[in-house]
Design a protein around this motif. Structure first.
Motif, PDB file in Angstrom:
ATOM      1  N   GLY A 120      12.825  -3.816   4.448  1.00 38.42           N
ATOM      2  CA  GLY A 120      13.412  -3.382   5.704  1.00 38.42           C
ATOM      3  C   GLY A 120      14.190  -2.091   5.613  1.00 38.42           C
ATOM      4  N   MET A 121      14.330  -1.547   4.394  1.00 39.33           N
ATOM      5  CA  MET A 121      15.102  -0.314   4.217  1.00 39.33           C
ATOM      6  C   MET A 121      14.238   0.878   3.841  1.00 39.33           C
ATOM      7  N   LEU A 122      13.003   0.632   3.443  1.00 42.23           N
ATOM      8  CA  LEU A 122      12.059   1.716   3.175  1.00 42.23           C
ATOM      9  C   LEU A 122      10.645   1.179   3.330  1.00 42.23           C
ATOM     10  N   VAL A 123       9.707   2.102   3.506  1.00 42.96           N
ATOM     11  CA  VAL A 123       8.277   1.781   3.506  1.00 42.96           C
ATOM     12  C   VAL A 123       7.621   2.785   2.565  1.00 42.96           C
ATOM     13  N   PRO A 124       6.982   2.328   1.491  1.00 40.68           N
ATOM     14  CA  PRO A 124       6.398   3.271   0.526  1.00 40.68           C
ATOM     15  C   PRO A 124       5.412   4.223   1.180  1.00 40.68           C
ATOM     16  N   SER A 125       5.727   5.517   1.152  1.00 37.82           N
ATOM     17  CA  SER A 125       4.878   6.505   1.819  1.00 37.82           C
ATOM     18  C   SER A 125       3.536   6.673   1.118  1.00 37.82           C
ATOM     19  N   LYS A 126       3.488   6.352  -0.179  1.00 36.30           N
ATOM     20  CA  LYS A 126       2.248   6.549  -0.936  1.00 36.30           C
ATOM     21  C   LYS A 126       1.127   5.627  -0.484  1.00 36.30           C
ATOM     22  N   LEU A 127       1.453   4.538   0.202  1.00 31.10           N
ATOM     23  CA  LEU A 127       0.426   3.588   0.615  1.00 31.10           C
ATOM     24  C   LEU A 127      -0.575   4.235   1.573  1.00 31.10           C
ATOM     25  N   ALA A 128      -0.092   5.052   2.499  1.00 34.99           N
ATOM     26  CA  ALA A 128      -0.997   5.686   3.462  1.00 34.99           C
ATOM     27  C   ALA A 128      -1.992   6.597   2.754  1.00 34.99           C
ATOM     28  N   GLY A 129      -1.543   7.326   1.730  1.00 37.68           N
ATOM     29  CA  GLY A 129      -2.440   8.193   0.979  1.00 37.68           C
ATOM     30  C   GLY A 129      -3.487   7.414   0.206  1.00 37.68           C
ATOM     31  N   VAL A 130      -3.083   6.288  -0.367  1.00 37.58           N
ATOM     32  CA  VAL A 130      -4.014   5.439  -1.106  1.00 37.58           C
ATOM     33  C   VAL A 130      -5.126   4.947  -0.187  1.00 37.58           C
ATOM     34  N   GLN A 131      -4.750   4.522   1.013  1.00 35.32           N
ATOM     35  CA  GLN A 131      -5.750   4.022   1.943  1.00 35.32           C
ATOM     36  C   GLN A 131      -6.663   5.144   2.437  1.00 35.32           C
ATOM     37  N   ALA A 132      -6.095   6.357   2.547  1.00 28.53           N
ATOM     38  CA  ALA A 132      -6.892   7.478   3.050  1.00 28.53           C
ATOM     39  C   ALA A 132      -8.022   7.874   2.103  1.00 28.53           C
ATOM     40  N   VAL A 133      -7.884   7.581   0.801  1.00 31.63           N
ATOM     41  CA  VAL A 133      -8.974   7.898  -0.127  1.00 31.63           C
ATOM     42  C   VAL A 133      -9.943   6.728  -0.281  1.00 31.63           C
ATOM     43  N   GLY A 134      -9.701   5.655   0.458  1.00 33.68           N
ATOM     44  CA  GLY A 134     -10.645   4.548   0.453  1.00 33.68           C
ATOM     45  C   GLY A 134     -10.648   3.746  -0.830  1.00 33.68           C
ATOM     46  N   ARG A 135      -9.451   3.398  -1.305  1.00 35.32           N
ATOM     47  CA  ARG A 135      -9.333   2.575  -2.503  1.00 35.32           C
ATOM     48  C   ARG A 135      -8.500   1.329  -2.191  1.00 35.32           C
ATOM     49  N   PRO A 136      -8.837   0.186  -2.800  1.00 41.18           N
ATOM     50  CA  PRO A 136      -7.996  -1.003  -2.622  1.00 41.18           C
ATOM     51  C   PRO A 136      -6.668  -0.824  -3.335  1.00 41.18           C
ATOM     52  N   CYS A 137      -5.710  -1.663  -2.980  1.00 38.94           N
ATOM     53  CA  CYS A 137      -4.354  -1.502  -3.508  1.00 38.94           C
ATOM     54  C   CYS A 137      -3.727  -2.852  -3.793  1.00 38.94           C
ATOM     55  N   LEU A 138      -2.961  -2.916  -4.872  1.00 40.56           N
ATOM     56  CA  LEU A 138      -2.093  -4.051  -5.134  1.00 40.56           C
ATOM     57  C   LEU A 138      -0.688  -3.638  -4.717  1.00 40.56           C
ATOM     58  N   PHE A 139      -0.155  -4.287  -3.697  1.00 41.30           N
ATOM     59  CA  PHE A 139       1.218  -4.018  -3.297  1.00 41.30           C
ATOM     60  C   PHE A 139       2.125  -4.962  -4.060  1.00 41.30           C
ATOM     61  N   LEU A 140       2.947  -4.419  -4.916  1.00 42.81           N
ATOM     62  CA  LEU A 140       3.853  -5.199  -5.746  1.00 42.81           C
ATOM     63  C   LEU A 140       5.221  -5.169  -5.089  1.00 42.81           C
ATOM     64  N   GLY A 141       5.434  -6.080  -4.153  1.00 41.48           N
ATOM     65  CA  GLY A 141       6.671  -6.070  -3.389  1.00 41.48           C
ATOM     66  C   GLY A 141       6.787  -7.291  -2.497  1.00 41.48           C
ATOM     67  N   GLY A 178       7.078 -10.157   3.097  1.00 41.28           N
ATOM     68  CA  GLY A 178       7.406  -9.997   4.510  1.00 41.28           C
ATOM     69  C   GLY A 178       7.585  -8.570   4.957  1.00 41.28           C
ATOM     70  N   SER A 179       7.289  -7.613   4.099  1.00 39.17           N
ATOM     71  CA  SER A 179       7.553  -6.212   4.410  1.00 39.17           C
ATOM     72  C   SER A 179       6.398  -5.568   5.184  1.00 39.17           C
ATOM     73  N   GLU A 180       6.675  -4.364   5.719  1.00 39.61           N
ATOM     74  CA  GLU A 180       5.664  -3.622   6.458  1.00 39.61           C
ATOM     75  C   GLU A 180       4.472  -3.293   5.568  1.00 39.61           C
ATOM     76  N   ALA A 181       4.740  -2.879   4.318  1.00 34.67           N
ATOM     77  CA  ALA A 181       3.650  -2.527   3.411  1.00 34.67           C
ATOM     78  C   ALA A 181       2.751  -3.731   3.143  1.00 34.67           C
ATOM     79  N   ALA A 182       3.337  -4.905   3.006  1.00 35.33           N
ATOM     80  CA  ALA A 182       2.539  -6.114   2.769  1.00 35.33           C
ATOM     81  C   ALA A 182       1.601  -6.390   3.939  1.00 35.33           C
ATOM     82  N   ALA A 183       2.079  -6.138   5.154  1.00 34.89           N
ATOM     83  CA  ALA A 183       1.243  -6.361   6.333  1.00 34.89           C
ATOM     84  C   ALA A 183       0.025  -5.442   6.345  1.00 34.89           C
TER      85      ALA A 183
END
Length: 423
Positions: free
Chosen positions: A315-336, A339-344
């Motif tokens: 609730g205090m930050l959202v990792p900005s790197k996630l959007a870039g990872v998705q933009a190159v079309g790669r799957p991601c493991l979110f280690l966090g 209930g966070s925005e990134a997890a959604a």
């Protein structure tokens, strides 16, 4: 004469942030993307940032067309994060600079340096302007997570001050759903808080692994069967890597084709490299910070990406790197936190795992390495998700919000806006 009248009637906006390209920093990159598009929409845009003023002939000037960039004259340190004193000095410099400018219709403060929101209402009052706080990180609550030690009493006082400053803003932008909820709970009216997630860098696009120069530079050749797992970006105390190191240790002998890559800068890299040395890890590769023109190729070099976030930062930050990872079309493991925005954002294009559970991380990496079809399918879904929210769409939402705030302020204080000298 009519042309002059039209120009004078254009709405004006000031953005205040410590960094702006070519300085490094996600907030500066987002600001550059947005300011360019707001200027194209007809606004007069001024950006106030730290750093040395560059001449028009300087290479890589990086100032978008239609944007006026005003620097404070103090150099922006490259790499790592400034200390508390440096942040405080930056806050004072930026505030003083904005106070000296001609009036604008809207003052937008960001969260670099921390606590800049405290200056927002003061700056807006000086300009007779509407005020908007673009919250990329929620301070002061985030400071302890980042390793900034403060007495409990001082932290509470700072928290009350921040909540009061946010309530005085005409509008607040939150980049995540959970961040928006925290801001509303602090006492800001829900109708004043707008959800506007960050978007991927427009320069990032999916690239094939075949012929990738980054992979070649790492000694990974086509057809060698190597599976590359990458962490790219800033690495600090808010990005726990203990679980990743444990996973690398577990996979080093059982799955020798799996390699881990760390790319970027930050105070956490030295500690991770030292821990890897102590564990005797030979499956950990390292690259320094990569320039923007290599970002797409660097991110596309990986088969699977890691994004880490301390659960205490939910609730205090959202990792900005996630959007870039998705933009190159790669799957991601979110280690966090789950209930966070990134997890959604992981729905259909990755997994959510406890960042301290090395065994679970190792098992997930092993499963992706054994499932190329799964990687491809989740990567395609990630790319479609990134295409659905772009800088252009974010700018359209921002301009709509800015127009409403300026119009509301002009209606409330029509005389003040006419009396003060305009930019």
């Amino acid at each position: 004469m009519l042309r002059c009248a039209v120009l004078l009637d254009r709405p004006s906006i000031i953005f205040v942030n410590r960094v702006f390209p070519p300085d490094r920093g996600a907030t500066g990159r987002c600001l550059s993307d947005l300011s360019r598009r707001i200027a194209a929409a007809g606004w007069r845009v001024t950006v106030v940032a730290d750093g040395e003023q560059l001449s028009d002939e300087a290479p890589n000037r990086a100032v978008p067309d239609g944007v006026t960039l005003i620097r404070t004259g103090r150099r922006v340190a490259e790499g790592g994060r400034p200390d508390t004193r440096a942040y405080l000095d930056s806050l004072c410099r930026l505030t003083a600079q904005v106070l000296r400018l001609p009036r604008h219709d809207l003052v937008v403060t960001m969260t670099d340096p921390p606590m800049l929101a405290l200056a927002g209402p003061v700056l807006a009052a000086r300009h007779g302007a509407a005020s908007l706080h673009w919250c990329q990180d929620l301070y002061p609550n985030l400071l302890p997570v980042l390793g900034v030690r403060m007495p409990d009493l001082l932290l509470r006082v700072a928290g009350h001050g921040m909540a009061r400053a946010l309530r005085r803003q005409d509008g607040v932008i939150a980049i995540g759903r959970c961040m928006r909820e925290r801001i509303v709970v602090s006492g800001v009216a829900a109708d004043r808080v707008t959800l506007l997630p960050n978007w991927p860098d427009p320069a990032i696009r999916p690239l094939e692994k075949a012929g990738n120069s980054v992979r070649r530079s790492l000694g990974l050749t086509e057809g060698d069967g190597r599976f590359l797992v990458a962490y790219s970006g800033t690495l600090g105390l808010a990005h726990p890597m203990d679980g990743v190191l444990e996973a690398a240790a577990r996979l080093q002998h059982s799955d020798p084709s799996v390699m881990f890559l760390l790319v970027g800068e930050g105070r956490g890299f030295a500690a991770v490299e030292e821990a890897a040395r102590r564990k005797g890890l030979c499956n950990l590769l390292r690259l320094p910070w990569q320039p923007a023109d290599r970002l797409a190729e660097c991110l596309s070099a990986a088969d699977l990406h890691l994004v880490a976030m301390d659960p205490a930062a939910e609730g205090m930050l959202v990792p900005s790197k996630l959007a870039g990872v998705q933009a190159v079309g790669r799957p991601c493991l979110f280690l966090g936190p789950a209930g966070s925005e990134a997890a959604a954002q992981m729905d259909g294009c990755g997994m959510v795992i406890d960042p301290f559970d090395g065994a679970a991380i190792a098992e997930a990496v092993r499963a992706y390495a054994a499932g190329p079809d799964r990687c491809a399918a989740e990567g395609e879904r990630a790319a479609r998700k990134a295409e659905a929210w772009t800088a252009d769409r974010a700018a359209a939402v921002f301009v709509g919000l800015a127009e409403r705030l300026v119009e509301a302020r002009r209606t409330a204080r029509p005389l003040l806006g006419r009396l003060l000298p305009h930019a």
